[in-house]
Design an enzyme around this catalytic site. Structure first.
Site, PDB file in Angstrom:
ATOM      1  N   ASP A   1      30.181  -9.091  29.061  1.00 30.06           N
ATOM      2  CA  ASP A   1      30.672  -8.103  29.359  1.00 30.06           C
ATOM      3  C   ASP A   1      32.330  -8.426  29.269  1.00 30.06           C
ATOM      4  OD1 ASP A   1      30.407  -5.351  31.431  1.00 30.06           O
ATOM      5  OD2 ASP A   1      32.390  -6.089  30.950  1.00 30.06           O
ATOM      6  N   ILE A   2      33.380  -7.575  28.663  1.00 29.42           N
ATOM      7  CA  ILE A   2      34.648  -7.710  28.236  1.00 29.42           C
ATOM      8  C   ILE A   2      35.499  -8.007  29.632  1.00 29.42           C
ATOM      9  CG2 ILE A   2      35.505  -5.598  27.820  1.00 29.42           C
ATOM     10  CD1 ILE A   2      36.157  -8.941  25.852  1.00 29.42           C
TER      11      ILE A   2
ATOM     12  N   GLU B   1      30.091   4.527  32.283  1.00 34.24           N
ATOM     13  CA  GLU B   1      31.109   4.299  31.190  1.00 34.24           C
ATOM     14  C   GLU B   1      30.729   4.392  29.599  1.00 34.24           C
ATOM     15  OE1 GLU B   1      33.270   0.718  31.981  1.00 34.24           O
ATOM     16  OE2 GLU B   1      34.361   0.777  30.155  1.00 34.24           O
TER      17      GLU B   1
ATOM     18  N   HIS C   1      21.851   0.088  28.948  1.00 31.40           N
ATOM     19  CA  HIS C   1      22.312  -1.453  29.050  1.00 31.40           C
ATOM     20  C   HIS C   1      21.986  -1.861  30.506  1.00 31.40           C
ATOM     21  CE1 HIS C   1      26.126   0.845  29.831  1.00 31.40           C
ATOM     22  NE2 HIS C   1      26.189   0.004  30.912  1.00 31.40           N
TER      23      HIS C   1
ATOM     24  N   HIS D   1      23.118  -4.841  32.985  1.00 31.41           N
ATOM     25  CA  HIS D   1      24.191  -5.843  33.417  1.00 31.41           C
ATOM     26  C   HIS D   1      23.365  -6.890  34.073  1.00 31.41           C
ATOM     27  CE1 HIS D   1      27.724  -3.017  33.443  1.00 31.41           C
ATOM     28  NE2 HIS D   1      26.797  -2.255  33.556  1.00 31.41           N
TER      29      HIS D   1
END
Ligand code: 5GP
Length: 129
Positions: free
Chosen positions: A29-30, A88, A93, A95
């Site tokens: 994750d960025i 978002e 997905h 996490h």
């Protein structure tokens, strides 16, 4: 229109890749809650996780399990937390977040990492796969 994550899978947008199979992709994750915060996604572009067909959903869980095991070996933490949000990015997905404290599970406490730090973390995780 392709999601950001579909563009990451195709390489159009760069990512710190952790693993890839025919059907799934994992990358850092960025904007991580904690070092090693990883996203696991199906290549199939479906917005909500519970709209995935059963085989893809189970495949995503198996893939996430494999990544979480490597993550727990690579990053000092008490355990790996697993969260699904999706508010978002409209591409299902999971996490995976190395947790030291409850704050690491909250999406308000963000870590700022340099590119070299992301690279080093990704390399460490992949070395445990
Ligand atoms: P959610 O959709 O579950 O609320 O959050 C989406 C997650 O994707 C966020 O944690 C955010 O930091 C991450 N994210 C959004 N855009 C990018 C991107 O371009 N690259 C990477 N690696 N992560 C992203």
């Amino acid at each position: 229109m392709a999601t950001i994550f579909t563009k990451i899978i195709s390489g159009e947008i760069p990512s710190y890749k952790i693993a890839e199979t025919e059907d799934f992709y994992a990358f850092l994750d960025i904007n991580p809650n904690a070092e090693g915060h990883t996203l696991c996604i199906p290549k199939k572009e479906v917005n909500k996780i519970f709209d995935l067909d059963e085989a893809t959903y189970i495949g995503l869980m198996k893939f996430s399990h494999r990544i979480a095991i490597a993550l727990e070996k690579a990053i000092p933490c008490k355990r790996i937390g697993m969260t699904v949000i999706g508010l978002e990015v409209p591409h299902a997905h999971v996490h995976l977040i190395p947790l030291q404290t409850m704050e690491d599970a909250l999406f308000s406490n963000k870590q700022k990492l340099e590119p070299e730090e992301f690279e080093a973390i990704a390399n460490k995780i992949t070395s445990f796969l």
